[in-house]
Write a protein that holds these residues in place. Structure first.
Motif, short mmCIF file in Angstrom:
data_model
loop_
_atom_site.label_atom_id
_atom_site.label_comp_id
_atom_site.label_asym_id
_atom_site.label_seq_id
_atom_site.Cartn_x
_atom_site.Cartn_y
_atom_site.Cartn_z
N GLN A 1 1.11 -2.33 -5.91
CA GLN A 1 0.69 -0.96 -5.67
C GLN A 1 0.36 -1.02 -4.03
OE1 GLN A 1 -1.58 1.36 -8.28
NE2 GLN A 1 0.15 2.65 -8.64
N THR A 2 -0.67 -1.97 -3.81
CA THR A 2 -1.30 -2.10 -2.36
C THR A 2 -0.40 -2.55 -1.58
OG1 THR A 2 -3.41 -2.28 -3.78
CG2 THR A 2 -3.43 -2.82 -1.36
N TYR A 3 0.60 -3.49 -2.05
CA TYR A 3 1.61 -4.20 -1.16
C TYR A 3 2.51 -3.05 -0.91
CZ TYR A 3 0.36 -9.11 -1.28
OH TYR A 3 0.13 -10.36 -1.25
N HIS A 4 2.86 -2.37 -1.91
CA HIS A 4 3.69 -0.93 -1.62
C HIS A 4 3.22 -0.32 -0.44
CE1 HIS A 4 6.60 1.66 -3.92
NE2 HIS A 4 6.67 1.95 -2.39
N GLN A 5 1.91 0.46 -0.69
CA GLN A 5 1.43 1.35 0.31
C GLN A 5 1.32 0.76 1.63
OE1 GLN A 5 0.43 4.32 0.05
NE2 GLN A 5 1.13 4.52 -2.21
N LEU A 6 1.08 -0.69 1.72
CA LEU A 6 1.24 -1.35 2.99
C LEU A 6 2.62 -1.38 3.57
CD1 LEU A 6 -1.39 -3.92 2.23
CD2 LEU A 6 -1.74 -2.43 4.04
N GLY A 7 3.69 -0.90 2.97
CA GLY A 7 4.95 -1.21 3.28
C GLY A 7 5.54 -2.44 3.33
N LYS B 1 8.79 -6.30 -0.35
CA LYS B 1 9.37 -7.76 -1.05
C LYS B 1 7.98 -8.27 -1.89
CE LYS B 1 10.49 -12.48 -0.01
NZ LYS B 1 10.97 -13.52 0.90
N GLU B 2 6.88 -8.02 -1.14
CA GLU B 2 5.67 -8.50 -2.15
C GLU B 2 5.42 -7.54 -3.39
OE1 GLU B 2 6.03 -8.25 1.31
OE2 GLU B 2 5.35 -10.33 1.96
N ALA B 3 5.66 -6.45 -2.73
CA ALA B 3 5.44 -5.20 -3.82
C ALA B 3 6.26 -5.41 -5.07
CB ALA B 3 5.48 -4.00 -3.45
N MET B 4 7.58 -5.86 -4.64
CA MET B 4 8.71 -5.83 -5.76
C MET B 4 8.32 -7.03 -6.59
SD MET B 4 11.30 -4.38 -7.33
CE MET B 4 11.99 -3.54 -6.03
N GLN B 5 7.83 -8.26 -5.92
CA GLN B 5 7.49 -9.37 -6.79
C GLN B 5 6.54 -9.08 -7.73
OE1 GLN B 5 6.27 -12.75 -4.17
NE2 GLN B 5 5.33 -13.49 -6.03
N HIS B 6 5.43 -8.43 -7.16
CA HIS B 6 4.26 -8.16 -8.30
C HIS B 6 4.83 -7.07 -9.64
CE1 HIS B 6 2.05 -10.44 -5.24
NE2 HIS B 6 1.09 -10.40 -6.20
N ASP C 1 4.39 1.56 -20.24
CA ASP C 1 3.82 0.75 -19.05
C ASP C 1 5.28 0.35 -18.55
OD1 ASP C 1 1.37 1.38 -19.49
OD2 ASP C 1 0.66 -0.44 -20.04
N VAL C 2 6.28 -0.16 -19.40
CA VAL C 2 7.52 -0.54 -18.79
C VAL C 2 8.12 0.37 -18.04
CG1 VAL C 2 9.81 -1.34 -19.53
CG2 VAL C 2 7.82 -2.44 -20.64
N ALA C 3 8.25 1.94 -18.56
CA ALA C 3 8.78 2.93 -17.93
C ALA C 3 8.20 3.22 -16.48
CB ALA C 3 8.91 3.94 -18.64
N ILE C 4 6.85 3.10 -16.63
CA ILE C 4 6.19 3.26 -15.35
C ILE C 4 6.57 2.23 -14.29
CG2 ILE C 4 3.67 3.04 -14.49
CD1 ILE C 4 2.85 4.45 -16.73
N MET C 5 6.55 1.10 -14.79
CA MET C 5 6.78 -0.13 -13.89
C MET C 5 8.29 -0.08 -13.30
SD MET C 5 4.98 -2.70 -12.72
CE MET C 5 5.36 -1.64 -11.34
N LEU C 6 9.36 0.32 -14.11
CA LEU C 6 10.51 0.37 -13.74
C LEU C 6 10.69 1.63 -12.47
CD1 LEU C 6 12.51 0.44 -16.96
CD2 LEU C 6 12.69 -1.31 -15.07
N LYS C 7 10.03 2.82 -12.79
CA LYS C 7 9.87 4.04 -11.70
C LYS C 7 9.39 3.20 -10.37
CE LYS C 7 9.43 7.57 -15.23
NZ LYS C 7 8.57 8.43 -15.81
N CYS C 8 8.44 2.52 -10.35
CA CYS C 8 7.86 1.90 -9.22
C CYS C 8 8.92 1.01 -8.49
CB CYS C 8 6.48 1.01 -9.59
SG CYS C 8 5.09 1.86 -10.26
N MET C 9 9.58 0.10 -9.40
CA MET C 9 10.56 -0.59 -8.59
C MET C 9 11.77 0.34 -7.96
SD MET C 9 10.50 -3.51 -11.92
CE MET C 9 11.93 -4.44 -11.06
N ALA C 10 11.93 1.25 -8.96
CA ALA C 10 13.10 2.19 -8.44
C ALA C 10 12.64 2.77 -7.11
CB ALA C 10 13.49 3.19 -9.44
N GLN C 11 11.41 3.01 -7.08
CA GLN C 11 11.07 3.80 -5.73
C GLN C 11 10.99 3.12 -4.56
OE1 GLN C 11 6.91 5.48 -6.21
NE2 GLN C 11 6.80 6.32 -4.10
N VAL C 12 10.77 1.69 -4.76
CA VAL C 12 10.91 0.68 -3.68
C VAL C 12 12.23 0.61 -3.14
CG1 VAL C 12 11.00 -1.74 -3.00
CG2 VAL C 12 9.08 -0.77 -4.43
#
Length: 245
Positions: A184-190, A193-198, A216-227
């Motif tokens: 999440q923090t990598y994501h906020q920092l833009g 690549k690092e966000a997706m890895q985590h 938790d799986v659904a939440i994580m998939l949504k985060c990845m889709a958002q990237v």
């Protein structure tokens, strides 16, 4: 001693997630100590143990003010006995910090102050490479994340992650929690690549532990889709969004 029986019965109820019954046993244990004239300053560890358990039950039920009251009473007893550098004190202070984090999100100073005090004690007593130290570092990272101080949050999360992976192994749920926070923090920092890895690492842990249908799986998939969405990779985003449904 009746106190011990009542306390142990409460512990069993807590493990069975029958908190209302546990609370009744703990209340009876307090009543017994009072009836036996067991003063708080003479047998403070017993009192602190009861208060901690009651506070935890209130916390799980979302009764944060009641929980805070019990933890603060525990801390008062510990401080009265000069017990300011014990692990019990550190745990109490950490719990108070967690409550401040939840109750007063607009004022994170108190949460941070308590977390830092807990960290100092835990590092002093346990050393740097300990799971409780990692938990406190993770908590401090959450405060800085909430403040929008992402660089500091990332440093703390990475430190916590290193300790947790070393002590607990890579597939532990606590490791997963810190991986998620780091992503999440990598994501906020833009740093996509690092966000997706985590995110992918956390997804692996969540699926292994809970299966494919867990929230938790659904939440994580949504985060990845958002990237992917933010990177304008719309086909990939759509595919993962649909998987998360």
């Amino acid at each position: 001693m009746a106190y011990t029986v009542l306390y142990n019965l409460a512990q069993i109820r807590i493990r069975m997630q029958r908190d209302d019954e546990a609370l009744q046993f703990l209340t009876r244990a307090i009543h017994f100590l009072k009836m036996q004239d067991v003063e708080q300053n003479e047998s403070y560890i017993e009192w602190v143990s009861i208060l901690h358990n009651i506070a935890h039950i209130h916390y799980r039920a979302g009764r944060y003010e009641d929980s805070m009251q019990k933890y603060q009473k525990s801390l008062e007893l510990l401080q009265q006995k000069g017990d300011s550098t014990s692990l019990v004190t550190a745990a109490t202070i950490n719990c108070i910090g967690v409550l401040y984090f939840h109750v007063s999100k607009s004022d994170t100073d108190k949460a941070l102050s308590n977390f830092m005090s807990a960290l100092n004690v835990r590092q002093l007593v346990l050393g740097a490479q300990n799971r409780d130290v990692a938990t406190t570092l993770n908590n401090i990272g959450r405060v800085y994340y909430m403040r929008g101080e992402y660089d500091t949050a990332l440093r703390l999360y990475l430190e916590a992650l290193q300790i947790r992976e070393s002590v607990l192994g890579q597939d532990h749920l606590d490791v997963g929690a810190t991986i998620y926070n780091t992503g999440q923090t990598y994501h906020q920092l833009g740093l996509f690549k690092e966000a997706m890895q985590h995110y992918e690492e956390f997804l692996h842990i969540a699926r292994k532990r809970f299966g494919n249908k867990h929230r938790d799986v659904a939440i994580m998939l949504k985060c990845m889709a958002q990237v992917h969405h933010e990177l304008k990779e719309f086909d990939e985003a759509q595919s993962i969004y649909e998987e998360a449904l």
